[in-house]
Scaffold this active site. Structure first.
Site, short mmCIF file in Angstrom:
data_model
loop_
_atom_site.label_atom_id
_atom_site.label_comp_id
_atom_site.label_asym_id
_atom_site.label_seq_id
_atom_site.Cartn_x
_atom_site.Cartn_y
_atom_site.Cartn_z
N TRP A 130 0.89 -1.19 0.00
CA TRP A 130 0.00 0.00 0.00
C TRP A 130 0.91 1.22 0.00
O TRP A 130 1.84 1.30 0.82
CB TRP A 130 -0.86 -0.05 1.26
CG TRP A 130 -1.80 1.10 1.45
CD1 TRP A 130 -2.59 1.70 0.51
CD2 TRP A 130 -2.09 1.78 2.69
NE1 TRP A 130 -3.34 2.70 1.08
CE2 TRP A 130 -3.05 2.77 2.42
CE3 TRP A 130 -1.63 1.64 4.01
CZ2 TRP A 130 -3.56 3.61 3.40
CZ3 TRP A 130 -2.13 2.48 4.98
CH2 TRP A 130 -3.09 3.44 4.67
N ASP A 214 -1.49 -5.39 9.10
CA ASP A 214 -2.39 -4.34 8.66
C ASP A 214 -3.65 -5.06 8.21
O ASP A 214 -3.64 -5.84 7.26
CB ASP A 214 -1.74 -3.57 7.50
CG ASP A 214 -2.55 -2.35 7.13
OD1 ASP A 214 -3.59 -2.10 7.77
OD2 ASP A 214 -2.15 -1.63 6.19
N LYS A 253 -13.54 -0.29 4.97
CA LYS A 253 -14.01 -1.07 3.82
C LYS A 253 -15.11 -2.04 4.22
O LYS A 253 -16.12 -2.14 3.54
CB LYS A 253 -12.86 -1.88 3.22
CG LYS A 253 -11.52 -1.20 3.23
CD LYS A 253 -11.27 -0.38 2.01
CE LYS A 253 -10.00 0.40 2.20
NZ LYS A 253 -9.55 1.09 1.02
C1 PLP Z 1 -3.54 -1.93 3.12
C2 PLP Z 1 -4.30 -0.80 3.69
N1 PLP Z 1 -4.11 -0.48 4.98
C3 PLP Z 1 -4.77 0.52 5.56
C4 PLP Z 1 -5.68 1.26 4.85
C5 PLP Z 1 -6.33 2.36 5.66
O1 PLP Z 1 -7.51 2.83 5.26
P1 PLP Z 1 -8.35 3.79 6.21
O2 PLP Z 1 -7.44 4.76 6.82
O3 PLP Z 1 -9.33 4.40 5.28
O4 PLP Z 1 -9.00 2.90 7.20
C6 PLP Z 1 -5.91 0.99 3.50
C7 PLP Z 1 -6.81 1.80 2.68
O5 PLP Z 1 -6.80 1.83 1.48
C8 PLP Z 1 -5.21 -0.08 2.91
O6 PLP Z 1 -5.38 -0.43 1.63
#
Ligand code: PLP
Length: 405
Positions: A130, A214, A253
């Site tokens: 990511w 994560d 999500k």
């Molecule tokens: C791998 C991964 N970790 C963490 C996140 C964190 O998303 P958020 O801050 O919207 O919860 C995302 C969002 O795209 C992600 O793809």
């Protein structure tokens, strides 16, 4: 002269830049396959039916107030976050949990916490990962060296598990940190098998590396939140249940609560004494950075998980989302193979979750955008959420023309 004239111009974030470019594009055929945000078959943001019902319950509650949460977060949210992540493995482990500003906040908090305590020399990131992982670590602690471990074999579109294990065995040191994605890996859509996870856990133990899971897509991989937490629960319970690690959890999500910023951080420690100290450090960081996490989204999630009917509805909602993504994988695969489009497309059917890497060059991705108004990230990561039954043929035809031209 302004105080700020010396500032170097920042490089725009590629995901947000793509969203802006898409908005500005007036072509009627445009298709946005870049953001990791679930859309329904009308390409519209979907409010989960379970979330709609939970909001009705909250709005009808005469006692609903807007008090600030305790320092570790809204207690019911923290409790359901722990249950969703660890379930009965909680019986054998000591876990310190706090609410965070979604998954990004959890990733930032653990980076801050480890920088203040463990002070890792190196953080290991999957190649690729990511795109916010390196940014969060660079921002939080530029002194921590960032290294990539092999993950995705671009030639075969498969997991390079041997490369990953041997790199860690040969190059990682005690006290390094490794970021692992619990399921539905972003951007590759490729997850380790259970056997692979056992081998990864073994290397982490052997080398005394501190793992961070994560967990941003629990429920999106298989449609079943328990299945998707398997790796985390395995790490929690293997070999006398002694491994120390953390989980950065997002509810963006799996509850479609992107804008509400609901998340949690869990730190698993060997002793209660360590847990008490961990909690103290987390409270100090939280006080300085956010004081306390936001309430409304946390109440929505807690209401759903604590109410058996809503929880059942949410499990159906997960199946609706993951099922639609699976259908789109099959539709695009069929359209590409029907056209005999050159390329390796078999993995589109077996990849997991929201994303796949299409194996296109940056130039091909640029032509897709400029000529066909089809938007992918420069890495050729395609987000399945933007495909619909009415645009999939157009997307396949566009890819076909770009690849064969
Ligand atoms: C791998 C991964 N970790 C963490 C996140 C964190 O998303 P958020 O801050 O919207 O919860 C995302 C969002 O795209 C992600 O793809």
């Amino acid at each position: 002269m302004s105080f700020f004239e010396q500032i170097l111009e920042a490089v725009p974030d590629s995901t947000f830049a793509m969203i802006e470019a898409f908005k500005a594009d007036s072509n009627g055929k445009k298709v946005n396959l870049s953001p990791g945000i679930y859309r329904d078959d009308n390409a519209k943001t979907w409010v989960l039916p379970s979330v709609k019902k939970a909001k009705e319950i909250l709005q009808a509650d005469q006692n609903l107030n807007h008090d600030i949460s305790p320092q570790m977060g809204y207690p019911d949210l923290v409790s359901v976050a722990r249950q969703m992540t660890f379930k009965d493995t909680l019986d054998s482990r000591t876990v310190t949990s706090m609410q965070t500003i979604s998954g990004t906040g959890a990733n930032h908090f653990i980076a801050r916490f480890l920088s203040d305590t463990l002070q890792p020399k190196t953080v290991w990131l999957s190649d690729p990962t990511w795109d916010n992982h390196p940014k969060i670590w660079r921002h939080t602690n530029p002194a921590t060296e960032q290294r990539l471990y092999p993950y995705y074999d671009y030639k075969t579109s498969t997991l390079d598990i041997e490369g990953m294990l041997s790199t860690l065995r040969e190059k990682a040191s005690r006290g390094d940190v490794i970021i692992l994605q619990a399921c539905a890996h972003n951007p590759t859509g490729l997850d380790p098998s259970r056997e692979n996870w056992e081998a990864i856990a073994e290397v982490c133990e052997e080398k005394e590396i501190f793992p961070i899971f994560d967990s941003a897509y629990q429920g999106f991989a298989t449609g079943d939140a328990d299945n998707d937490a398997w790796a985390i629960r395995h790490f929690a319970t293997r070999v006398n249940a002694t491994m120390e690690f953390a989980v950065a959890q997002s509810f963006s999500k799996n509850f479609g609560l992107y804008g509400e910023r609901v998340g949690a951080l869990h730190i698993v420690t060997r002793t209660r004494d360590s847990a008490a100290k961990v909690e103290g450090v987390l409270k100090t960081i939280s006080r300085a950075e956010i004081t306390s996490a936001p309430g409304f989204g946390a109440k929505v999630v807690a209401t759903i998980i604590q109410n058996p009917t809503l929880r059942g509805q949410w499990q159906d909602d997960l199946k609706t989302m993951s099922g639609r993504l699976r259908d789109m994988r099959k539709r695009l695969y069929d359209e590409l193979t029907k056209r005999h489009t050159p390329g390796n497309w078999g993995h589109l059917l077996t990849d997991i979750g929201m994303f796949s890497i299409m194996g296109l060059s940056q130039e091909q991705v640029a032509i897709l955008k400029d000529t066909f108004h089809v938007y992918l990230l420069p890495s050729s990561r395609l987000s399945w959420t933007g495909l619909t039954s009415w645009n999939v043929e157009y997307v396949a035809e566009s890819i076909h023309r770009v690849v064969t031209s």
